[in-house]
Motif scaffolding. Structure first.
Motif, PDB file in Angstrom:
ATOM      1  N   ALA A 166       0.817  -1.215   0.000  1.00 45.85           N
ATOM      2  CA  ALA A 166       0.000   0.000   0.000  1.00 45.85           C
ATOM      3  C   ALA A 166       0.850   1.264   0.000  1.00 45.85           C
ATOM      4  N   SER A 167       2.032   1.202   0.597  1.00 42.04           N
ATOM      5  CA  SER A 167       2.866   2.400   0.700  1.00 42.04           C
ATOM      6  C   SER A 167       3.739   2.629  -0.529  1.00 42.04           C
ATOM      7  N   GLU A 168       3.832   1.654  -1.427  1.00 42.07           N
ATOM      8  CA  GLU A 168       4.696   1.787  -2.593  1.00 42.07           C
ATOM      9  C   GLU A 168       3.968   2.420  -3.769  1.00 42.07           C
ATOM     10  N   ARG A 169       4.761   3.010  -4.663  1.00 42.55           N
ATOM     11  CA  ARG A 169       4.210   3.575  -5.888  1.00 42.55           C
ATOM     12  C   ARG A 169       3.761   2.448  -6.803  1.00 42.55           C
ATOM     13  N   PRO A 170       2.747   2.680  -7.646  1.00 41.18           N
ATOM     14  CA  PRO A 170       2.321   1.649  -8.596  1.00 41.18           C
ATOM     15  C   PRO A 170       3.441   1.320  -9.577  1.00 41.18           C
ATOM     16  N   VAL A 171       3.697   0.034  -9.795  1.00 39.72           N
ATOM     17  CA  VAL A 171       4.747  -0.431 -10.691  1.00 39.72           C
ATOM     18  C   VAL A 171       4.116  -0.789 -12.029  1.00 39.72           C
ATOM     19  N   VAL A 172       4.627  -0.235 -13.109  1.00 39.26           N
ATOM     20  CA  VAL A 172       4.108  -0.530 -14.444  1.00 39.26           C
ATOM     21  C   VAL A 172       4.579  -1.919 -14.860  1.00 39.26           C
ATOM     22  N   ILE A 173       3.636  -2.772 -15.309  1.00 38.50           N
ATOM     23  CA  ILE A 173       4.023  -4.069 -15.863  1.00 38.50           C
ATOM     24  C   ILE A 173       3.668  -4.162 -17.343  1.00 38.50           C
ATOM     25  N   ASP A 174       2.834  -3.256 -17.829  1.00 36.36           N
ATOM     26  CA  ASP A 174       2.523  -3.188 -19.260  1.00 36.36           C
ATOM     27  C   ASP A 174       2.194  -1.746 -19.610  1.00 36.36           C
ATOM     28  N   GLY A 175       2.885  -1.207 -20.615  1.00 38.36           N
ATOM     29  CA  GLY A 175       2.589   0.141 -21.062  1.00 38.36           C
ATOM     30  C   GLY A 175       3.751   1.104 -20.945  1.00 38.36           C
ATOM     31  N   TYR A 176       4.973   0.578 -20.863  1.00 38.19           N
ATOM     32  CA  TYR A 176       6.140   1.452 -20.770  1.00 38.19           C
ATOM     33  C   TYR A 176       6.236   2.400 -21.958  1.00 38.19           C
ATOM     34  N   LYS A 177       5.954   1.883 -23.144  1.00 34.52           N
ATOM     35  CA  LYS A 177       6.033   2.707 -24.348  1.00 34.52           C
ATOM     36  C   LYS A 177       4.995   3.825 -24.287  1.00 34.52           C
ATOM     37  N   ARG A 178       3.775   3.489 -23.842  1.00 34.35           N
ATOM     38  CA  ARG A 178       2.734   4.517 -23.728  1.00 34.35           C
ATOM     39  C   ARG A 178       3.147   5.606 -22.760  1.00 34.35           C
ATOM     40  N   VAL A 179       3.729   5.222 -21.625  1.00 31.30           N
ATOM     41  CA  VAL A 179       4.174   6.214 -20.645  1.00 31.30           C
ATOM     42  C   VAL A 179       5.244   7.108 -21.259  1.00 31.30           C
ATOM     43  N   ARG A 180       6.218   6.502 -21.926  1.00 32.76           N
ATOM     44  CA  ARG A 180       7.310   7.255 -22.552  1.00 32.76           C
ATOM     45  C   ARG A 180       6.769   8.235 -23.600  1.00 32.76           C
ATOM     46  N   LEU A 181       5.847   7.767 -24.436  1.00 34.79           N
ATOM     47  CA  LEU A 181       5.309   8.615 -25.505  1.00 34.79           C
ATOM     48  C   LEU A 181       4.382   9.696 -24.962  1.00 34.79           C
ATOM     49  N   LEU A 182       3.598   9.369 -23.944  1.00 35.39           N
ATOM     50  CA  LEU A 182       2.738  10.389 -23.332  1.00 35.39           C
ATOM     51  C   LEU A 182       3.583  11.504 -22.713  1.00 35.39           C
ATOM     52  N   ARG A 183       4.695  11.134 -22.116  1.00 30.93           N
ATOM     53  CA  ARG A 183       5.597  12.156 -21.574  1.00 30.93           C
ATOM     54  C   ARG A 183       6.176  13.018 -22.687  1.00 30.93           C
TER      55      ARG A 183
END
Length: 117
Positions: A46-63
Motif C-alpha cells: 500500500a505504501s509503494e508507488r504503482p509499478v508498471v508491468i505493461d505500457g512502458y512505451k505509452r508512458v514514454r510517448l505520453l511524456r
C-alpha cells in the motif's frame, strides 16, 4: 481512472525491447486519437508507488507529448500480493512474448487468516 505519470515506478523498463518503427506508429496514433489502451500497474504494498508491468512505451510517448496523466488499470498481481504478508503468492509465469499470463496458486495463508477472524 487516470494516474499521474510522475507517480508510476518504471523499475522494469530496461527489460523491455524498443522498436523505433512501432514507437513512431504509436506516437502518431496518440497524437491523432489519444490513449486507447490503459497501462497496467501493480502495487506490491500500500505504501509503494504503482509499478508498471505493461505500457512502458505509452508512458514514454505520453511524456514526450507533454501529458501528465494516463489511463490505467490494476493488474491481477496486485490482488494476489495482498493475500498474505510474505508475498509468496505472487509467483507469476510469463509467455515467450513477455506478457503476464498467470499467477501461482494462493499459499492458503489468506484462507487461514480468514478462518481466524
Amino acid at each position: 481512472m487516470d494516474l499521474e505519470l510522475h507517480q508510476v515506478d518504471l523499475r522494469y523498463e530496461e527489460l523491455r525491447s524498443r522498436r523505433p518503427a512501432r514507437e513512431r506508429r504509436q506516437f502518431s496514433s496518440l497524437v491523432e486519437v489519444g490513449q486507447q489502451a490503459p497501462i497496467v500497474v501493480v502495487s506490491p504494498a500500500a505504501s509503494e508507488r504503482p509499478v508498471v508491468i505493461d505500457g512502458y512505451k505509452r508512458v514514454r510517448l505520453l511524456r514526450r507529448l507533454g501529458r501528465t496523466r494516463c489511463g490505467h488499470r490494476r493488474g491481477l498481481l496486485a490482488r494476489r500480493m495482498r493475500c498474505c504478508s510474505s508475498g509468496c503468492c505472487a509467483r507469476a509465469t510469463r509467455t515467450t512474448r513477455s506478457n503476464w499470463v498467470g499467477f501461482g496458486a494462493s499459499c492458503g495463508s489468506d484462507s487461514a487468516s480468514a478462518a481466524r477472524s
